[in-house]
Write a protein that holds these residues in place. Structure first.
Motif, PDB file in Angstrom:
ATOM      1  N   MET A 131       0.852  -1.170   0.000  1.00 13.23           N
ATOM      2  CA  MET A 131       0.000   0.000   0.000  1.00 13.23           C
ATOM      3  C   MET A 131       0.890   1.222   0.000  1.00 13.23           C
ATOM      4  O   MET A 131       1.850   1.289   0.755  1.00 13.23           O
ATOM      5  CB  MET A 131      -0.862  -0.052   1.264  1.00 13.23           C
ATOM      6  N   LEU A 132       0.570   2.176  -0.843  1.00 14.92           N
ATOM      7  CA  LEU A 132       1.311   3.422  -0.934  1.00 14.92           C
ATOM      8  C   LEU A 132       0.314   4.564  -0.967  1.00 14.92           C
ATOM      9  O   LEU A 132      -0.563   4.594  -1.826  1.00 14.92           O
ATOM     10  CB  LEU A 132       2.181   3.435  -2.186  1.00 14.92           C
ATOM     11  N   ILE A 133       0.442   5.488  -0.015  1.00 22.02           N
ATOM     12  CA  ILE A 133      -0.465   6.629   0.071  1.00 22.02           C
ATOM     13  C   ILE A 133       0.365   7.905  -0.036  1.00 22.02           C
ATOM     14  O   ILE A 133       1.028   8.308   0.931  1.00 22.02           O
ATOM     15  CB  ILE A 133      -1.245   6.616   1.397  1.00 22.02           C
ATOM     16  N   PRO A 134       0.360   8.561  -1.198  1.00 20.20           N
ATOM     17  CA  PRO A 134       1.077   9.829  -1.311  1.00 20.20           C
ATOM     18  C   PRO A 134       0.334  10.911  -0.516  1.00 20.20           C
ATOM     19  O   PRO A 134      -0.880  11.051  -0.647  1.00 20.20           O
ATOM     20  CB  PRO A 134       1.062  10.121  -2.810  1.00 20.20           C
ATOM     21  N   ILE A 135       1.054  11.644   0.312  1.00 19.46           N
ATOM     22  CA  ILE A 135       0.456  12.707   1.115  1.00 19.46           C
ATOM     23  C   ILE A 135       0.677  14.048   0.440  1.00 19.46           C
ATOM     24  O   ILE A 135      -0.250  14.813   0.229  1.00 19.46           O
ATOM     25  CB  ILE A 135       1.046  12.715   2.543  1.00 19.46           C
ATOM     26  N   ASN A 136       1.903  14.346   0.116  1.00 18.28           N
ATOM     27  CA  ASN A 136       2.269  15.546  -0.632  1.00 18.28           C
ATOM     28  C   ASN A 136       3.613  15.278  -1.290  1.00 18.28           C
ATOM     29  O   ASN A 136       4.069  14.131  -1.326  1.00 18.28           O
ATOM     30  CB  ASN A 136       2.292  16.794   0.281  1.00 18.28           C
ATOM     31  N   GLU A 137       4.269  16.317  -1.797  1.00 17.60           N
ATOM     32  CA  GLU A 137       5.539  16.106  -2.482  1.00 17.60           C
ATOM     33  C   GLU A 137       6.670  15.729  -1.521  1.00 17.60           C
ATOM     34  O   GLU A 137       7.709  15.238  -1.944  1.00 17.60           O
ATOM     35  CB  GLU A 137       5.934  17.336  -3.308  1.00 17.60           C
ATOM     36  N   ARG A 138       6.448  15.918  -0.220  1.00 21.38           N
ATOM     37  CA  ARG A 138       7.491  15.639   0.758  1.00 21.38           C
ATOM     38  C   ARG A 138       7.301  14.319   1.508  1.00 21.38           C
ATOM     39  O   ARG A 138       8.277  13.681   1.896  1.00 21.38           O
ATOM     40  CB  ARG A 138       7.561  16.783   1.762  1.00 21.38           C
ATOM     41  N   TYR A 139       6.048  13.920   1.749  1.00 15.25           N
ATOM     42  CA  TYR A 139       5.782  12.733   2.556  1.00 15.25           C
ATOM     43  C   TYR A 139       4.852  11.749   1.865  1.00 15.25           C
ATOM     44  O   TYR A 139       4.015  12.137   1.052  1.00 15.25           O
ATOM     45  CB  TYR A 139       5.145  13.121   3.899  1.00 15.25           C
ATOM     46  N   ARG A 140       4.990  10.486   2.271  1.00 17.16           N
ATOM     47  CA  ARG A 140       4.041   9.456   1.883  1.00 17.16           C
ATOM     48  C   ARG A 140       4.034   8.392   2.978  1.00 17.16           C
ATOM     49  O   ARG A 140       4.964   8.298   3.783  1.00 17.16           O
ATOM     50  CB  ARG A 140       4.378   8.854   0.527  1.00 17.16           C
ATOM     51  N   ILE A 141       2.957   7.607   2.997  1.00 16.78           N
ATOM     52  CA  ILE A 141       2.846   6.489   3.934  1.00 16.78           C
ATOM     53  C   ILE A 141       2.794   5.216   3.107  1.00 16.78           C
ATOM     54  O   ILE A 141       2.061   5.139   2.120  1.00 16.78           O
ATOM     55  CB  ILE A 141       1.584   6.614   4.810  1.00 16.78           C
ATOM     56  N   THR A 142       3.585   4.247   3.498  1.00 19.02           N
ATOM     57  CA  THR A 142       3.608   2.968   2.801  1.00 19.02           C
ATOM     58  C   THR A 142       3.557   1.857   3.852  1.00 19.02           C
ATOM     59  O   THR A 142       3.607   2.127   5.043  1.00 19.02           O
ATOM     60  CB  THR A 142       4.861   2.853   1.899  1.00 19.02           C
ATOM     61  N   SER A 143       3.425   0.641   3.392  1.00 17.43           N
ATOM     62  CA  SER A 143       3.394  -0.465   4.350  1.00 17.43           C
ATOM     63  C   SER A 143       4.068  -1.690   3.754  1.00 17.43           C
ATOM     64  O   SER A 143       4.239  -1.808   2.548  1.00 17.43           O
ATOM     65  CB  SER A 143       1.953  -0.805   4.739  1.00 17.43           C
ATOM     66  N   ASP A 144       4.465  -2.579   4.647  1.00 14.52           N
ATOM     67  CA  ASP A 144       4.934  -3.898   4.246  1.00 14.52           C
ATOM     68  C   ASP A 144       4.156  -4.905   5.088  1.00 14.52           C
ATOM     69  O   ASP A 144       3.144  -4.562   5.676  1.00 14.52           O
ATOM     70  CB  ASP A 144       6.463  -4.039   4.370  1.00 14.52           C
ATOM     71  N   SER A 145       4.617  -6.107   5.169  1.00 18.37           N
ATOM     72  CA  SER A 145       3.848  -7.146   5.858  1.00 18.37           C
ATOM     73  C   SER A 145       3.801  -6.975   7.374  1.00 18.37           C
ATOM     74  O   SER A 145       3.004  -7.621   8.043  1.00 18.37           O
ATOM     75  CB  SER A 145       4.410  -8.525   5.518  1.00 18.37           C
ATOM     76  N   ARG A 146       4.629  -6.105   7.932  1.00 18.11           N
ATOM     77  CA  ARG A 146       4.698  -5.972   9.386  1.00 18.11           C
ATOM     78  C   ARG A 146       4.376  -4.591   9.935  1.00 18.11           C
ATOM     79  O   ARG A 146       4.144  -4.442  11.116  1.00 18.11           O
ATOM     80  CB  ARG A 146       6.097  -6.359   9.876  1.00 18.11           C
ATOM     81  N   GLN A 147       4.405  -3.553   9.095  1.00 20.34           N
ATOM     82  CA  GLN A 147       4.347  -2.201   9.637  1.00 20.34           C
ATOM     83  C   GLN A 147       3.900  -1.168   8.623  1.00 20.34           C
ATOM     84  O   GLN A 147       3.866  -1.438   7.431  1.00 20.34           O
ATOM     85  CB  GLN A 147       5.735  -1.821  10.135  1.00 20.34           C
ATOM     86  N   TRP A 148       3.580   0.004   9.154  1.00 23.29           N
ATOM     87  CA  TRP A 148       3.292   1.187   8.345  1.00 23.29           C
ATOM     88  C   TRP A 148       4.511   2.099   8.455  1.00 23.29           C
ATOM     89  O   TRP A 148       5.110   2.227   9.519  1.00 23.29           O
ATOM     90  CB  TRP A 148       2.052   1.888   8.859  1.00 23.29           C
ATOM     91  N   ILE A 149       4.883   2.734   7.341  1.00 25.40           N
ATOM     92  CA  ILE A 149       6.120   3.503   7.296  1.00 25.40           C
ATOM     93  C   ILE A 149       5.841   4.898   6.744  1.00 25.40           C
ATOM     94  O   ILE A 149       5.204   5.048   5.703  1.00 25.40           O
ATOM     95  CB  ILE A 149       7.152   2.812   6.375  1.00 25.40           C
ATOM     96  N   VAL A 150       6.321   5.924   7.450  1.00 27.28           N
ATOM     97  CA  VAL A 150       6.284   7.283   6.929  1.00 27.28           C
ATOM     98  C   VAL A 150       7.612   7.512   6.221  1.00 27.28           C
ATOM     99  O   VAL A 150       8.679   7.318   6.812  1.00 27.28           O
ATOM    100  CB  VAL A 150       6.093   8.320   8.066  1.00 27.28           C
ATOM    101  N   GLN A 151       7.526   7.892   4.955  1.00 30.19           N
ATOM    102  CA  GLN A 151       8.729   8.137   4.163  1.00 30.19           C
ATOM    103  C   GLN A 151       8.798   9.613   3.788  1.00 30.19           C
ATOM    104  O   GLN A 151       7.775  10.267   3.601  1.00 30.19           O
ATOM    105  CB  GLN A 151       8.727   7.294   2.895  1.00 30.19           C
ATOM    106  N   GLU A 152      10.040  10.110   3.672  1.00 33.14           N
ATOM    107  CA  GLU A 152      10.283  11.491   3.296  1.00 33.14           C
ATOM    108  C   GLU A 152      11.090  11.507   2.001  1.00 33.14           C
ATOM    109  O   GLU A 152      12.020  10.714   1.833  1.00 33.14           O
ATOM    110  CB  GLU A 152      11.046  12.199   4.408  1.00 33.14           C
TER     111      GLU A 152
END
Length: 97
Positions: free
Chosen positions: A1-22
């Motif tokens: 799952m990949l959720i783009p928030i804006n040009e700086r942040y997004r939220i993604t996930s793998d089988s164990r966790q949710w990840i905030v990426q910059e």
């Protein structure tokens, strides 16, 4: 799952966790760096919202309240676009494999 928030942040996930990426620029190309890890989507969303408000340049309470409204709007718009996928993913947990 990949959720783009804006040009700086997004939220993604793998089988164990949710990840905030910059995002960051690397060799002229945008690259996404994992910054924070969470057990639930709600925790990731809450922490990201708080981070975005803390990083604002607010100097007064009025400025801070305006920034809270902007962050809330940004997150709401990002989640509305992906509503069905988000609901399915939350009910199933982080995306597997």
């Amino acid at each position: 799952m990949l959720i783009p928030i804006n040009e700086r942040y997004r939220i993604t996930s793998d089988s164990r966790q949710w990840i905030v990426q910059e995002s960051r620029l690397r060799n002229g190309t945008t690259d996404w760096e994992s910054k924070f890890y969470f057990g639930t989507f709600n925790a990731a969303l809450k922490d990201l919202g708080e981070l975005m408000v803390r990083e604002s340049k607010a100097q007064t309470l009025a400025d801070a309240l305006d920034d809270v409204e902007k962050v809330t709007t940004t997150l709401s718009q990002a989640l509305t676009v992906n509503y069905d996928a988000i609901l399915a993913s939350i009910s199933e947990g982080p995306v597997k494999g």
